[in-house]
Design a protein around this motif. Structure first.
Motif, PDB file in Angstrom:
ATOM      1  N   ALA A   1       0.839  -1.201   0.000  1.00 35.32           N
ATOM      2  CA  ALA A   1       0.000   0.000   0.000  1.00 35.32           C
ATOM      3  C   ALA A   1       0.875   1.252   0.000  1.00 35.32           C
ATOM      4  CB  ALA A   1      -0.938  -0.013   1.200  1.00 35.32           C
ATOM      5  N   LEU A   2       1.951   1.228   0.753  1.00 38.30           N
ATOM      6  CA  LEU A   2       2.867   2.358   0.822  1.00 38.30           C
ATOM      7  C   LEU A   2       3.546   2.603  -0.525  1.00 38.30           C
ATOM      8  CD1 LEU A   2       4.496   4.365   2.751  1.00 38.30           C
ATOM      9  CD2 LEU A   2       6.196   2.550   2.800  1.00 38.30           C
ATOM     10  N   LEU A   3       4.035   1.530  -1.144  1.00 35.34           N
ATOM     11  CA  LEU A   3       4.802   1.650  -2.384  1.00 35.34           C
ATOM     12  C   LEU A   3       3.939   1.868  -3.617  1.00 35.34           C
ATOM     13  CD1 LEU A   3       7.347  -1.252  -1.794  1.00 35.34           C
ATOM     14  CD2 LEU A   3       7.813   1.203  -1.646  1.00 35.34           C
ATOM     15  N   TYR A   4       2.784   1.182  -3.662  1.00 36.97           N
ATOM     16  CA  TYR A   4       1.989   1.148  -4.890  1.00 36.97           C
ATOM     17  C   TYR A   4       0.556   1.630  -4.715  1.00 36.97           C
ATOM     18  CZ  TYR A   4       5.964  -1.731  -6.087  1.00 36.97           C
ATOM     19  OH  TYR A   4       7.247  -2.180  -6.280  1.00 36.97           O
ATOM     20  N   GLY A   5       0.185   1.955  -3.484  1.00 37.00           N
ATOM     21  CA  GLY A   5      -1.190   2.366  -3.245  1.00 37.00           C
ATOM     22  C   GLY A   5      -2.174   1.227  -3.365  1.00 37.00           C
ATOM     23  N   ASP A   6      -1.669  -0.009  -3.303  1.00 33.17           N
ATOM     24  CA  ASP A   6      -2.507  -1.193  -3.490  1.00 33.17           C
ATOM     25  C   ASP A   6      -1.966  -2.332  -2.624  1.00 33.17           C
ATOM     26  OD1 ASP A   6      -3.932  -3.428  -4.343  1.00 33.17           O
ATOM     27  OD2 ASP A   6      -3.568  -3.068  -6.477  1.00 33.17           O
TER      28      ASP A   6
END
Length: 107
Positions: A53-58
């Motif tokens: 979630a932090l890196l890719y928003g997913d």
């Protein structure tokens, strides 16, 4: 300047090359720093979903987050853990062969 683009068509080629090289150097430095931070976060207990979630928003992109973590481990000179595939079957593209449940297939 998020969202802004700049026309570089008027710049001389040598100046454009210098800017491109500086941007590439900056990107490489940021990538190294990001990998090291991901290793620290994961080693500190951050979940794969939270890293994704932090890196890719997913949060479903856990395998992509693992790839960044593994790259960080290699960058730091640490061993990358071997992970068994979810279905128990893997192809060894370096040494050849097919593995079932983590071991080589029996002949």
């Amino acid at each position: 300047m998020a969202g802004h683009t700049h026309d570089t068509g008027e710049l001389p080629a040598d100046e454009l090359r210098d800017i491109a090289q500086a941007a590439a150097d900056l990107q490489a430095d940021l990538q190294r720093r990001l990998r090291a931070m991901v290793v620290r976060l994961r080693d500190g207990g951050t979940s794969w979903a939270d890293l994704a979630a932090l890196l890719y928003g997913d949060p479903s992109k856990r395998s992509s987050a693992r790839a960044v973590y593994d790259a960080g481990l290699r960058q730091l000179g640490r061993a990358v853990p071997e992970r068994a595939p979810k279905d128990g079957i893997a192809a060894d593209v370096i040494n050849g062969g097919i593995f079932f449940n983590g071991g080589p297939a029996e002949d």
